[in-house]
Design a protein around this motif. Structure first.
Motif: not given
Length: 718
Positions: A421-431, A588-594, A683-684
């Protein structure tokens, strides 16, 4: 069983419930939180998927689309076929800084559904997609200006091909702040926009689509399986369901562990009563009453979890609805009740099995048999371990390995879930953070759709081709001029982006083999370099004449001219389909909120579950090692030594497991993204940030510090 005995057993049940109310409450809360959450996501995702598939069928979702390029012979005959439609659109500004892609109604393919307000009736009526209207504060009945014209917003609508409302395949997520779709009456469209409309052909039937692609050799072919506007909403609906299955399995393991702790403690506290019932021949008759309080707790918690699921499923269905333009979707009651009843059966069965295993009497035989003991592990090799407590810990673990192995398996599963769960969020934030740097242009215009544009020195023309790999996945090939200012290319061969190289395991010197949509014309690209974007998987082909890629026998790939610019082009802005850097970044910012909304809750529950699991291990250990603790204390072993005998080597073993779980979670995150984004250009990369590992390790160490302190205090009183 006599009435007095039943009353006596009932009083014992109430006594145990009062004495162990905290343990029963913990079990109940875990059931409510874990199974309520997991079942809610399964029911919500299943309901959404069922609704989306029904909508696609009822509103004739396309099997694929293609662009004809120059107007070809037989065009009228082509469009007269059933299930074939010429889709026309024009991009218009006028709402803040956003653009709206306006269509006339479609009759054969991708027909829209009105989700609010009314359908088109008058010449100035307009339908907008719900997400765009909501983000811009527009409601049916208002007047809306698009381009040079003003419309009456009659209602809100969605269509199968634009539920994921993106302006381009190069964007990962819809961005209603920047882009939306609309429908106007066909006569209005013909009168105002027909002369400058973009066109493509959409086909409903898969067999007809394949035949037309083979016969016509069109440009920019994309079937439904490679259309992210169609597949993305499905993938993002399937992902929560798959994650919920993992949550369900993890919480099942935790509930089993808690039930085992409770029944071990009950067996110890009720040992004298059980022995009396056995001597009276009532052991089998009275055995079920020892799980009455746990069964009642599980049933009550299940009822609450089911109520939570029934209430929360609709809001959860709307989480992704904040991104996508869903049609009207109803809650799937059959899935809700079948899943809930299955959960109840699982919980009661787990309680029955655990209680019987814990309370299982020794096997007796009428005939005396020679007892054959299994050879015990030798302890000669432990002489180097000078501490008595640690040596005893190793001996007990070697002679009864099921307990420590069960602990390690449970910790590994929960730690894997936390790190995932943490890596999923961190990966999207970095992307998202790297999108701006990885998008070298300010605008990309589909130049073929518009009038000739004036030349400007900082503009860069290119060709865009869509070719397919061996798995049938569409790949974008950009043909650019040598010395490109926007794309890092080599002049003696193709260049693939770092995202492409990582996604498909390609390196410099390799050959990328692609084909056209029919699979009959192969194209080879010799990779000279890997450079550029880590967020878009693309191939850059260099040609000084900007000619499209060719086969070995000289056949050219279908390609469309595009124009990359460093700033908005006055001749093309709001005239042709456009992709802007701002739209890419903000999508990309939209998916971060979700992700934040979905993952933050999961992370909090997972961390709490990890703490609860470790605390249960402490209680279980003391419940099953009470006799050993008393013997060690009577033999002069101090509290610290007894603690080491109970928990020695546990902390380093658990920390090692957390580290291994972190590595496993990185693999899981990569597989997760590859599965839901297999056909996407975006690609993320899976994050390698150590924060998830550090957070999980810190929680483990803090929990064990409390466990060690509590255990030492308890041992000192023994």
């Amino acid at each position: 069983m006599s009435a007095p005995l039943r009353r006596h057993l009932a009083r014992r049940v109430l006594r145990r419930a009062r004495r162990s109310w905290a343990d029963l409450l913990t079990i109940g809360l875990v059931v409510v939180a874990g199974f309520g959450l997991a079942n809610t996501f399964v029911v919500a995702s299943s309901s959404v998927l069922a609704g989306l598939h029904a909508f696609a069928e009822d509103h004739r979702q396309e099997a694929g689309q293609f662009q004809l390029g120059p107007r070809a012979d037989g065009r009228d005959g082509l469009l007269a076929q059933d299930g074939v439609e010429l889709v026309r659109s024009v991009d218009l500004g006028g709402v803040a800084e956003a653009s709206v892609r306006v269509f006339p109604p479609r009759a054969e393919v991708n027909t829209y559904q009105v989700v609010a307000g009314r359908d088109l009736r008058d010449g100035d009526d307009l339908l907008l997609d719900a997400r765009f209207a909501d983000h811009h504060g527009l409601v049916p009945g208002e007047r809306v200006r698009l381009g040079d014209d003003e419309y009456h917003l009659a209602g809100l609508a969605t269509a199968p091909d634009y539920m994921t409302t993106k302006s381009s395949e190069l964007e990962l997520q819809p961005n209603p702040d920047r882009f939306g779709i609309g429908f106007v009456p066909a006569p209005t469209f013909d009168d105002r926009y027909a002369a400058r409309a973009s066109e493509y052909v959409a086909v409903h039937d898969a067999a007809t689509f394949d035949r037309l692609v083979t016969d016509l050799d069109p440009a920019m072919v994309r079937d439904a399986a490679n259309n992210s506007r169609i597949q993305q909403v499905l993938g993002d609906s399937e992902a929560p369901r798959d994650l919920a299955v993992l949550i369900f399995a993890v919480f099942t393991a935790v509930v089993v562990a808690l039930l085992a702790v409770y029944h071990f403690e009950t067996r110890r506290s009720e040992a004298a009563a059980r022995a009396t019932f056995d001597r009276l021949g009532l052991g089998s008759a009275t055995a079920p009453h020892y799980r009455v309080e746990t069964a009642v707790t599980l049933v009550l918690a299940w009822a609450v979890a089911t109520a939570v699921c029934a209430v929360a499923a609709r809001p959860v269905m709307g989480i992704n609805g904040a991104l996508y333009n869903y049609p009207r979707i109803e809650l799937d009651g059959a899935v809700l009740w079948s899943l809930s009843l299955g959960t109840l059966v699982l919980l009661l069965l787990a309680d029955l099995v655990v209680q019987r295993l814990v309370a299982r009497p020794p096997v007796r035989s009428g005939r005396r048999r020679a007892r054959v003991r299994a050879p015990r592990p030798s302890t000669l090799g432990l002489r180097a371990v000078r501490d008595v407590g640690l040596r005893l810990r190793v001996v007990t673990a070697a002679r009864a390995p099921r307990e420590p192995l069960s602990l390690l398996v449970l910790v590994a599963v929960v730690a894997l879930f936390v790190n995932f769960a943490l890596l999923l969020k961190t990966s999207v934030d970095e992307w998202v953070a790297s999108l701006a740097d990885d998008t070298p242009y300010s605008r990309m215009y589909l130049a073929a759709a518009g009038p000739p544009a004036r030349d400007r020195p900082d503009d860069e023309p290119a060709l865009m081709s869509t070719l397919y790999d061996a798995e049938g996945v569409a790949q974008v090939v950009l043909t650019v001029a040598p010395g490109s200012r926007m794309f890092p290319v080599e002049e003696d061969g193709a260049t693939v982006t770092r995202a492409f190289a990582e996604k498909y395991d390609v390196a410099a010197g390799d050959t990328v083999r692609l084909a056209d949509a029919t699979g009959t014309r192969p194209f080879r690209f010799e990779v000279a370099a890997v450079a550029g974007s880590r967020t878009s998987a693309m191939v850059y082909d260099v040609d000084p004449d900007l000619a499209p890629p060719t086969t070995a026998d000289g056949g050219a790939a279908a390609a469309l001219p595009v124009l990359f610019t460093a700033r908005a082009h006055p001749d093309l802005e709001d005239v042709v389909p456009t992709v802007s850097r701002e739209a890419v970044v903000s999508s990309g910012a939209q998916i971060v909120r979700i992700i934040d909304a979905q993952v933050s809750l999961l992370v909090g529950i997972a961390l709490a579950m990890l703490v609860l699991l470790l605390w249960s291990v402490y209680r279980f250990t003391h419940a099953t090692r009470a006799d050993m603790v008393r013997v060690l204390r009577r033999n002069g072993i101090g509290a610290a030594g007894v603690n080491r005998a109970l928990f020695g080597f546990t902390v380093p073993a658990v920390v090692l497991l957390v580290a291994l779980a972190y590595l496993g979670a990185r693999v899981m995150v990569r597989e997760f993204f590859d599965r839901i984004m297999a056909t996407f250009t975006s690609y993320v990369p899976a994050s390698a940030a150590p924060v998830p590992l550090l957070v999980t390790t810190a929680v483990v160490l803090a929990t064990f510090a409390v466990v060690a302190w509590r255990s030492r205090t308890r041992v000192a009183r023994a």
